[in-house]
Design a protein around this motif. Structure first.
Motif, PDB file in Angstrom:
ATOM      1  N   ASP A  32     -11.967   4.058  -5.278  1.00  0.00           N
ATOM      2  CA  ASP A  32     -11.916   2.596  -5.266  1.00  0.00           C
ATOM      3  C   ASP A  32     -12.345   1.979  -6.594  1.00  0.00           C
ATOM      4  O   ASP A  32     -11.729   1.016  -7.065  1.00  0.00           O
ATOM      5  CB  ASP A  32     -12.791   2.049  -4.140  1.00  0.00           C
ATOM      6  N   ARG A  36      -9.829  -0.349  -8.806  1.00  0.00           N
ATOM      7  CA  ARG A  36     -10.153  -1.741  -9.129  1.00  0.00           C
ATOM      8  C   ARG A  36      -9.959  -2.018 -10.614  1.00  0.00           C
ATOM      9  O   ARG A  36      -9.490  -3.092 -11.003  1.00  0.00           O
ATOM     10  CB  ARG A  36     -11.594  -2.062  -8.701  1.00  0.00           C
ATOM     11  N   ARG A  58      -1.568  -4.725  -2.868  1.00  0.00           N
ATOM     12  CA  ARG A  58      -3.016  -4.748  -3.084  1.00  0.00           C
ATOM     13  C   ARG A  58      -3.708  -4.873  -1.727  1.00  0.00           C
ATOM     14  O   ARG A  58      -4.187  -5.939  -1.334  1.00  0.00           O
ATOM     15  CB  ARG A  58      -3.411  -5.905  -4.003  1.00  0.00           C
ATOM     16  N   VAL A  59      -3.741  -3.764  -1.019  1.00  0.00           N
ATOM     17  CA  VAL A  59      -4.350  -3.726   0.314  1.00  0.00           C
ATOM     18  C   VAL A  59      -5.248  -2.507   0.385  1.00  0.00           C
ATOM     19  O   VAL A  59      -5.268  -1.672  -0.519  1.00  0.00           O
ATOM     20  CB  VAL A  59      -3.276  -3.692   1.423  1.00  0.00           C
ATOM     21  N   ALA A  60      -5.991  -2.393   1.464  1.00  0.00           N
ATOM     22  CA  ALA A  60      -6.923  -1.284   1.621  1.00  0.00           C
ATOM     23  C   ALA A  60      -6.183   0.048   1.674  1.00  0.00           C
ATOM     24  O   ALA A  60      -4.998   0.124   2.020  1.00  0.00           O
ATOM     25  CB  ALA A  60      -7.748  -1.475   2.889  1.00  0.00           C
ATOM     26  N   GLU A  61      -6.916   1.112   1.337  1.00  0.00           N
ATOM     27  CA  GLU A  61      -6.318   2.440   1.242  1.00  0.00           C
ATOM     28  C   GLU A  61      -5.588   2.832   2.516  1.00  0.00           C
ATOM     29  O   GLU A  61      -4.455   3.329   2.474  1.00  0.00           O
ATOM     30  CB  GLU A  61      -7.405   3.465   0.931  1.00  0.00           C
ATOM     31  N   GLU A  63      -4.216   0.998   4.763  1.00  0.00           N
ATOM     32  CA  GLU A  63      -2.994   0.219   4.925  1.00  0.00           C
ATOM     33  C   GLU A  63      -1.905   0.721   3.980  1.00  0.00           C
ATOM     34  O   GLU A  63      -0.723   0.768   4.343  1.00  0.00           O
ATOM     35  CB  GLU A  63      -3.280  -1.257   4.664  1.00  0.00           C
TER      36      GLU A  63
END
Length: 295
Positions: A32, A36, A58-61, A63
């Motif tokens: 992460d 970023r 740009r979403v969580a891993e 997803e």
């Protein structure tokens, strides 16, 4: 476009071709804190590369993994890369752990010109790494560095592909362009290299390298998309050469760090008019043969 609509469109693409899905050799999953920083680089796109570069996914891993599965991507990479010494070994450890807990992910590894590189590359190979990434532009290193000579030799001997960002897009670096990597290939002609982005913007020179060295491949990452065509259009006079190399062109997308929907990459490849057999090879068959016998 809604996520469900997009996934349905992607699945419709490969189903029409009679494929079991897609294999995408050029996707990025990273720790992460590293991701970023990559996204911050793209956020500063106007200053760094002269244009805006919004990250579509740009979403969580979790997803992002779910999206690839919904698209029908059966195999994908987690291409990590260092920008300074001392990073590559722990990135490789992270990549091994990510692949172990993520079905469908090819165990991905990387390296940097440093004395420790041969040791941790050998360890990554022993641990099952199936694809490597070398980012000459971001790493700002010379691929001809003597510290990397045993690494290139080890990868050539192992036959494990390495995706190499060695061309000068989106912005040139001190050691980008065809000449430095051509020197690596001259020394290691059996290296299984995958030139990222079709070698944009030096398309012709990298097509020539693929014609000269039978283990050099090209990936389609961002090629022919509206975004890249604005600044580095692929010369349409070279399409016959690309068609002739149809057994060594691999689907790559740069997911999630792309400024357009995933489907766009597939649409522009289909729009080249090189035929369904070419698309089937590029989107699945070539990578299945190159990467793993069980795919």
């Amino acid at each position: 476009m809604e996520a469900g609509d997009e996934a349905g469109g992607v699945r419709g693409f490969w189903r029409r071709l009679g494929l079991p899905g897609l294999i995408d050799v050029h996707t990025h999953f990273m720790p992460d804190n590293v991701l970023r920083k990559v996204w911050a680089y793209f956020d500063a796109g106007a200053a760094l590369v002269g244009r805006e570069w919004p990250v579509t996914y740009r979403v969580a891993e979790g997803e992002r993994i779910r999206l690839l599965r919904d698209f029908g991507v059966r195999r994908f990479s987690a291409l990590v890369y260092p920008h300074r010494p001392g990073m590559a070994s722990w990135l490789n450890e992270w990549g091994a752990g990510f692949a172990a807990r993520t079905p469908g992910c090819l165990q991905s590894a990387t390296f940097y010109p440093e004395p420790e590189a041969p040791g941790y590359v050998k360890q990554a190979l022993d641990d099952g790494a199936r694809i490597f990434k070398a980012h000459v532009q971001v790493g700002a290193y010379d691929p001809r560095d003597p510290l990397l000579d045993p690494v290139w030799g080890m990868l050539a001997e192992a036959g494990v592909p390495v995706v190499v960002h060695c061309a000068s897009g989106p912005v040139p670096g001190a050691f980008t362009g065809p000449e430095p990597f051509a020197a690596v290939l001259a020394r290691h002609p059996r290296l299984t290299a995958v030139v990222a982005h079709l070698g944009a913007p030096e398309y012709q020179a990298f097509l020539e390298l693929a014609e000269r060295y039978p283990r050099v491949h090209l990936d389609t990452t961002m090629a022919f998309t509206g975004f890249i065509e604005e600044t580095a259009p692929f010369p349409r006079t070279e399409l016959p050469r690309l068609a002739a190399l149809g057994d060594r062109v691999l689907l790559g997308t740069d997911f999630p760090n792309i400024p357009y929907p995933y489907r766009h990459q597939l649409d522009v490849l289909e729009g080249l008019g090189l035929g369904d057999d070419w698309l089937r090879a590029v989107c699945y068959g070539n990578a299945a043969r190159l990467l793993t016998p069980e795919t």
